[in-house]
Design a protein around this motif. Structure first.
Motif, PDB file in Angstrom:
ATOM      1  N   LEU A  50       0.808  -1.222   0.000  1.00  0.00           N
ATOM      2  CA  LEU A  50       0.000   0.000   0.000  1.00  0.00           C
ATOM      3  C   LEU A  50       0.842   1.272   0.000  1.00  0.00           C
ATOM      4  O   LEU A  50       0.385   2.315  -0.460  1.00  0.00           O
ATOM      5  CB  LEU A  50      -0.960   0.001   1.196  1.00  0.00           C
ATOM      6  CG  LEU A  50      -2.013  -1.117   1.170  1.00  0.00           C
ATOM      7  CD1 LEU A  50      -2.848  -1.090   2.440  1.00  0.00           C
ATOM      8  CD2 LEU A  50      -2.903  -0.996  -0.056  1.00  0.00           C
ATOM      9  N   LEU A  51       2.070   1.189   0.492  1.00  0.00           N
ATOM     10  CA  LEU A  51       2.917   2.381   0.583  1.00  0.00           C
ATOM     11  C   LEU A  51       3.134   3.079  -0.764  1.00  0.00           C
ATOM     12  O   LEU A  51       2.937   4.290  -0.850  1.00  0.00           O
ATOM     13  CB  LEU A  51       4.248   2.044   1.252  1.00  0.00           C
ATOM     14  CG  LEU A  51       5.183   3.228   1.498  1.00  0.00           C
ATOM     15  CD1 LEU A  51       4.538   4.260   2.421  1.00  0.00           C
ATOM     16  CD2 LEU A  51       6.505   2.756   2.076  1.00  0.00           C
ATOM     17  N   PRO A  52       3.520   2.359  -1.825  1.00  0.00           N
ATOM     18  CA  PRO A  52       3.727   3.076  -3.099  1.00  0.00           C
ATOM     19  C   PRO A  52       2.452   3.739  -3.617  1.00  0.00           C
ATOM     20  O   PRO A  52       2.511   4.795  -4.243  1.00  0.00           O
ATOM     21  CB  PRO A  52       4.226   1.998  -4.068  1.00  0.00           C
ATOM     22  CG  PRO A  52       4.019   0.697  -3.396  1.00  0.00           C
ATOM     23  CD  PRO A  52       3.867   0.946  -1.926  1.00  0.00           C
ATOM     24  N   LEU A  53       1.294   3.146  -3.322  1.00  0.00           N
ATOM     25  CA  LEU A  53       0.031   3.739  -3.761  1.00  0.00           C
ATOM     26  C   LEU A  53      -0.240   5.035  -3.009  1.00  0.00           C
ATOM     27  O   LEU A  53      -0.685   6.033  -3.594  1.00  0.00           O
ATOM     28  CB  LEU A  53      -1.118   2.750  -3.563  1.00  0.00           C
ATOM     29  CG  LEU A  53      -0.988   1.430  -4.331  1.00  0.00           C
ATOM     30  CD1 LEU A  53      -2.169   0.523  -4.034  1.00  0.00           C
ATOM     31  CD2 LEU A  53      -0.846   1.681  -5.822  1.00  0.00           C
ATOM     32  N   MET A  54       0.028   5.041  -1.699  1.00  0.00           N
ATOM     33  CA  MET A  54      -0.162   6.244  -0.896  1.00  0.00           C
ATOM     34  C   MET A  54       0.825   7.334  -1.308  1.00  0.00           C
ATOM     35  O   MET A  54       0.467   8.508  -1.380  1.00  0.00           O
ATOM     36  CB  MET A  54       0.010   5.933   0.590  1.00  0.00           C
ATOM     37  CG  MET A  54      -1.016   4.964   1.099  1.00  0.00           C
ATOM     38  SD  MET A  54      -2.689   5.474   0.660  1.00  0.00           S
ATOM     39  CE  MET A  54      -3.599   4.860   2.006  1.00  0.00           C
ATOM     40  N   GLU A  55       2.059   6.932  -1.572  1.00  0.00           N
ATOM     41  CA  GLU A  55       3.061   7.909  -2.004  1.00  0.00           C
ATOM     42  C   GLU A  55       2.682   8.516  -3.352  1.00  0.00           C
ATOM     43  O   GLU A  55       2.837   9.716  -3.560  1.00  0.00           O
ATOM     44  CB  GLU A  55       4.448   7.269  -2.074  1.00  0.00           C
ATOM     45  CG  GLU A  55       5.021   7.008  -0.704  1.00  0.00           C
ATOM     46  CD  GLU A  55       6.396   6.364  -0.731  1.00  0.00           C
ATOM     47  OE1 GLU A  55       6.691   5.612  -1.688  1.00  0.00           O
ATOM     48  OE2 GLU A  55       7.161   6.605   0.209  1.00  0.00           O
ATOM     49  N   ASN A  56       2.163   7.676  -4.260  1.00  0.00           N
ATOM     50  CA  ASN A  56       1.746   8.171  -5.576  1.00  0.00           C
ATOM     51  C   ASN A  56       0.683   9.250  -5.463  1.00  0.00           C
ATOM     52  O   ASN A  56       0.670  10.202  -6.241  1.00  0.00           O
ATOM     53  CB  ASN A  56       1.213   7.029  -6.449  1.00  0.00           C
ATOM     54  CG  ASN A  56       2.319   6.297  -7.188  1.00  0.00           C
ATOM     55  OD1 ASN A  56       3.478   6.688  -7.137  1.00  0.00           O
ATOM     56  ND2 ASN A  56       1.956   5.224  -7.857  1.00  0.00           N
ATOM     57  N   VAL A  57      -0.219   9.093  -4.494  1.00  0.00           N
ATOM     58  CA  VAL A  57      -1.276  10.087  -4.288  1.00  0.00           C
ATOM     59  C   VAL A  57      -0.649  11.458  -4.041  1.00  0.00           C
ATOM     60  O   VAL A  57      -1.074  12.460  -4.611  1.00  0.00           O
ATOM     61  CB  VAL A  57      -2.191   9.685  -3.111  1.00  0.00           C
ATOM     62  CG1 VAL A  57      -3.110  10.828  -2.718  1.00  0.00           C
ATOM     63  CG2 VAL A  57      -3.010   8.449  -3.476  1.00  0.00           C
ATOM     64  N   THR A  58       0.383  11.502  -3.184  1.00  0.00           N
ATOM     65  CA  THR A  58       0.994  12.789  -2.839  1.00  0.00           C
ATOM     66  C   THR A  58       1.891  13.315  -3.962  1.00  0.00           C
ATOM     67  O   THR A  58       2.011  14.518  -4.130  1.00  0.00           O
ATOM     68  CB  THR A  58       1.808  12.700  -1.533  1.00  0.00           C
ATOM     69  OG1 THR A  58       2.912  11.828  -1.706  1.00  0.00           O
ATOM     70  CG2 THR A  58       0.948  12.215  -0.384  1.00  0.00           C
ATOM     71  N   VAL A  59       2.490  12.419  -4.731  1.00  0.00           N
ATOM     72  CA  VAL A  59       3.389  12.833  -5.808  1.00  0.00           C
ATOM     73  C   VAL A  59       2.614  13.406  -6.997  1.00  0.00           C
ATOM     74  O   VAL A  59       3.032  14.385  -7.606  1.00  0.00           O
ATOM     75  CB  VAL A  59       4.265  11.634  -6.277  1.00  0.00           C
ATOM     76  CG1 VAL A  59       4.988  11.943  -7.570  1.00  0.00           C
ATOM     77  CG2 VAL A  59       5.250  11.249  -5.185  1.00  0.00           C
ATOM     78  N   HIS A  60       1.473  12.800  -7.316  1.00  0.00           N
ATOM     79  CA  HIS A  60       0.766  13.152  -8.557  1.00  0.00           C
ATOM     80  C   HIS A  60      -0.374  14.146  -8.400  1.00  0.00           C
ATOM     81  O   HIS A  60      -0.920  14.609  -9.395  1.00  0.00           O
ATOM     82  CB  HIS A  60       0.228  11.874  -9.221  1.00  0.00           C
ATOM     83  CG  HIS A  60       1.313  10.980  -9.724  1.00  0.00           C
ATOM     84  ND1 HIS A  60       1.967  11.192 -10.909  1.00  0.00           N
ATOM     85  CD2 HIS A  60       1.879   9.876  -9.174  1.00  0.00           C
ATOM     86  CE1 HIS A  60       2.896  10.258 -11.080  1.00  0.00           C
ATOM     87  NE2 HIS A  60       2.862   9.449 -10.031  1.00  0.00           N
TER      88      HIS A  60
END
Length: 155
Positions: free
Chosen positions: A74-84
């Motif tokens: 789940l971490l990369p998905l959560m990080e993607n939210v903040t990056v994009h």
């Protein structure tokens, strides 16, 4: 002088995050319950960082929480939210995590950043590869422009 309770909670969540990440190399698969507990700690830190404009709603029945998935899915998905995405007073972000059949659906509204981030899609590609390798299953990604959805197969 005593330490502020919010600060103490923040530091506790931060240490939970580090512990989970450091132990992750010894764990291939984890229960959804473990992964969600980690994401709750991570989201606490992100809510503080984004001053309450980034939240997460988890709706996973107790009986599904014993299902397995690769650690740190789940971490990369959560990080993607903040990056994009833009996350501010005009673009409040709520990430939804819920079961849909035998899959875990992670979804968020799309608020594209005005300046596109320099990313190479490695996070999602890495996640895709880990699911194929460890689960022999594929993750699904779909977007209608308004919502971005990722479906993680569980076992």
């Amino acid at each position: 002088r005593g330490v502020d309770e919010n600060t103490l909670l923040y530091v506790t969540r931060l240490s939970d995050i580090f512990r989970y990440i450091l132990q992750s190399d010894r764990k291939g698969m984890v229960s959804l319950d473990e992964e969600l507990a980690f994401i709750c700690s991570f989201m606490h830190v992100m809510e503080v960082r984004f001053e309450g404009k980034l939240t997460c709603t988890i709706d996973v029945p107790k009986e599904d929480r014993k299902l397995l998935l690769p650690v740190l899915s789940l971490l990369p998905l959560m990080e993607n939210v903040t990056v994009h995405n833009q996350i501010d007073s005009d673009h409040r972000m709520n990430v939804g995590i819920k079961m849909e059949g035998s899959e875990l659906k992670v979804s968020n509204p799309v608020y594209p950043k005005l300046v596109l981030p320099e990313t190479n899609g490695i996070g999602l590609m890495n996640l895709r590869n880990r699911f194929e390798l460890m689960m022999k299953k594929e993750i699904r990604v779909d977007t209608d422009g308004g919502m971005f959805n990722v479906y993680l197969p569980l076992k």
